[in-house]
Structures are given as C-alpha cells and as structure tokens.
Design a protein around this motif. Sequence first.
Motif, mmCIF file in Angstrom:
data_model
loop_
_atom_site.group_PDB
_atom_site.id
_atom_site.type_symbol
_atom_site.label_atom_id
_atom_site.label_comp_id
_atom_site.label_asym_id
_atom_site.label_seq_id
_atom_site.Cartn_x
_atom_site.Cartn_y
_atom_site.Cartn_z
ATOM 1 N N ILE A 12 -33.645 -16.836 17.368
ATOM 2 C CA ILE A 12 -33.198 -17.353 18.663
ATOM 3 C C ILE A 12 -32.594 -16.204 19.457
ATOM 4 C CG2 ILE A 12 -31.737 -19.038 19.842
ATOM 5 C CD1 ILE A 12 -31.703 -20.677 17.259
ATOM 6 N N PHE A 13 -33.142 -15.984 20.658
ATOM 7 C CA PHE A 13 -32.631 -14.957 21.560
ATOM 8 C C PHE A 13 -31.935 -15.645 22.732
ATOM 9 C CE2 PHE A 13 -36.443 -13.319 19.511
ATOM 10 C CZ PHE A 13 -36.031 -12.082 19.031
ATOM 11 N N THR A 58 -30.299 -9.731 30.131
ATOM 12 C CA THR A 58 -29.839 -8.867 29.054
ATOM 13 C C THR A 58 -29.602 -9.709 27.804
ATOM 14 O OG1 THR A 58 -27.536 -9.133 29.773
ATOM 15 C CG2 THR A 58 -28.754 -7.243 30.634
ATOM 16 N N LEU A 59 -29.867 -9.112 26.653
ATOM 17 C CA LEU A 59 -29.722 -9.827 25.389
ATOM 18 C C LEU A 59 -28.237 -9.968 25.053
ATOM 19 C CD1 LEU A 59 -31.033 -11.095 22.885
ATOM 20 C CD2 LEU A 59 -31.057 -8.809 21.846
ATOM 21 N N LEU A 115 -27.685 -16.174 10.609
ATOM 22 C CA LEU A 115 -27.082 -14.861 10.785
ATOM 23 C C LEU A 115 -26.986 -14.583 12.271
ATOM 24 C CD1 LEU A 115 -26.033 -12.182 9.561
ATOM 25 C CD2 LEU A 115 -28.412 -11.344 9.640
ATOM 26 N N VAL A 116 -25.752 -14.440 12.792
ATOM 27 C CA VAL A 116 -25.502 -14.267 14.221
ATOM 28 C C VAL A 116 -25.232 -12.796 14.495
ATOM 29 C CG1 VAL A 116 -24.106 -14.955 16.192
ATOM 30 C CG2 VAL A 116 -24.569 -16.600 14.345
ATOM 31 N N LEU A 117 -26.016 -12.210 15.414
ATOM 32 C CA LEU A 117 -25.860 -10.817 15.805
ATOM 33 C C LEU A 117 -25.511 -10.768 17.278
ATOM 34 C CD1 LEU A 117 -29.078 -9.424 14.038
ATOM 35 C CD2 LEU A 117 -26.736 -9.369 13.160
ATOM 36 N N SER A 118 -24.345 -10.224 17.614
ATOM 37 C CA SER A 118 -23.884 -10.139 18.996
ATOM 38 C C SER A 118 -23.486 -8.705 19.305
ATOM 39 C CB SER A 118 -22.701 -11.081 19.254
ATOM 40 O OG SER A 118 -23.031 -12.413 18.950
#
Length: 372
Positions: free
Chosen positions: A193-194, A201-202, A224-227
Amino acid sequence: MVHSGFSFTLARYVGRRFVMTTCLTLLALTGLISLFDFIDLLRRAASHPEAGLMRVLEITALHVPYYVIYILPFAILLGGVICFSRLARSSELVVTRAAGISAWQVLTSPAFCAALMGLAVSAGLSPLSSFSYGLAAQLDKTWLRGQHDHDGTRFSDLWIRDPGNPAAHGDVIFHIGTLQQQGRTLRGQAITIFRLGHDMTLQQRMEVSEGLLADGLWRLHGVLVLSDGHPPQWKNDSLFPSGITAETLKQRTLPADALSLWALPGVIKLLRHSGFSTIPYRLHFQGLLALPMLAVTMTLVSAGFSMRPAGRGGIMRMLGVGVTAGFALFAVSKIAEQLGKSGALPPFPAAWGPAGAGLCLAAALLLHLEDG
C-alpha cells in the motif's frame, strides 16, 4: 400535372418495404450466426455431459441480443440493397421520378426508420444484451468450464487506486500479488500500500502479508509500516478503510461490448476513479451513440448503389460494388476502433469518424445519381 410535394402514402409504403426487408435480413443473419455459435457450444459441451442439449440451446439464445447489435448495420445494408433494387426492377422508382418526387424524398422514410432502428437497438436492446450476455457467461463458466460460484474469481499482480478512502489525505495505491474474490469478500496476499500526498510525494508504504476486505474495511495481518523519518514499525493486525469493492473488480473484468448504453457512464466513472483504463468503455459508449448515424449511412450506401434504373444495365455489378463498399466501411470502422483502443485516436473520432465519412460519401453518390 406534376406533383412534387412530399407524399406520406409513398413514405409509408417505402418505409414498410424497407423495414420488412431489413427485419427479414436481420433474422436470417442472426439465425446463421446463432447456428455457428450453437455448433461451437455443442462441440465444447461434448466434454461436459452434464451440460445437456437444453443448456447449450439456452446459452445460444442468450447470445442472440448481443449478436443483433453488431449485425444490424449489415442487415440494413443488405436489406436496403434488396428493397431498393426490387423497387428499381419493378419500375416503381421510375414512376416516382416521373411524378416529380426526388430520390431524397423517397429515402426520407427509410433513413428515418433506420435511425429509429439504430436508436432502439442502442438504447433499448443493449440493456437486454448486457443482462443476457452476463447470464450466458455465467452459464458457460458453470456448465462448459466447470467453474462454480464458490470458486470465486482470482486476480494476480493487480494495481488499483483506491477510489474513496476517507482516511487518506491524498491518493492510495494498492499492489496486490494475488486476490481471491468470493461473493462480496476479497482476500489478498502480498499486498503493498502506497500512501501519496496531494503533491504526489510518497508519505507511507505498507507491506502486508495478507488482508481481508469486507464492508469497506481492510483487515490486514502481518503489516510492516515504512514512513519517511521514522523507523519501520511492525503490526500483527491493522484496520485500513477502503473504497475498493467486489463490484469495482467485477466491472473491470467485464468486456466493454457486454455493457449497456445506460450502464457505461457509471462504469467509466468507477474505473476512472479506480485508476483503470477507460478507453475501451468510452469507445464502446461512443459507438452505441453513433449507431443511428451508422444505420442511416448504411441506408444511403445501399440506396446509392441499388436505385439505378433497370434499363441502364450493369445492375449486378453496381449491387456488388455497393455491398463491397458497405463491408469496406465496416473494415474502416474496425481499423478506427483498433486505433482508438491503442490510444492513437480519441474515442469520439474513432467511433463517429467512419460513420460520418461514409455518410458524406453516400450523400455525394446520391447527389450524383440525382443531379448527374
């Protein structure tokens, strides 16, 4: 005394002859194509004895409205050729000319009837065609392919933009490795999910091992959350609102030509919001809108090559040229359709261009026939 006014009696007579001939031609062509369809379905049913003859006949009958939409221009072309050539051989056209009635007055009623037939098919028959085609596809899937409803529909490597995520301040893009549809429930695996901001912007990326979508809510497992600017976060379970529905995916899998005129605008809007290509659906929508014009064009083409007086000779050659011209117009429309599907042409000129060009050429031929 020469009378050159419009005759309603003549209009009714010519229109009735034209409609009867066209309907008989349409019935014959539909029967021929349905026969080939029945033979093909019967061949496929040979490996599925449980289908039976009646099931094959049912699927064939459900295909008939779908075929009528595509056969109508040919039926009008051949029916017009037969009708006008008979009027020419019986010297009825010569009598009307001697009475001061022009070819345009003779063709007013057939052209009007052809436009009404095209309008009735595109606006009235297309919903029936859409319903019967969907039912036939379901019967075909169940009886001739051995796939049942509980098997669901499986998608792989699916990209989709969430059309209505109330929790997102921007766009949300899903990439789903495999997605299984079972009724109104969607089960996905290997989901990414993006979340994008308004400036594209991401903002966040979520890697999900498995998710279940029901009632507008994703129940995600193994997230897994990547910020940006934050360390990775692991969550066993998470909830994520979504506007993706089983209906969205169902509309995506339906072929464009199996949808009705009235359903297409909603489907186009839905697919556009979901990030899918709408070109085939917009092209088919414009094609249904242009069907009355195409019907009139075929009428004028058939008249231009078959209203030649019988005494001038070369009748069969002119009829052959007329039929060839009609099929050439169909070939040009198919080429324009492929150009439209590839994106080389916008849907509007791709659908309306061949019919409009054919109408102009047919009118020019009739002007030459009438005025020399």
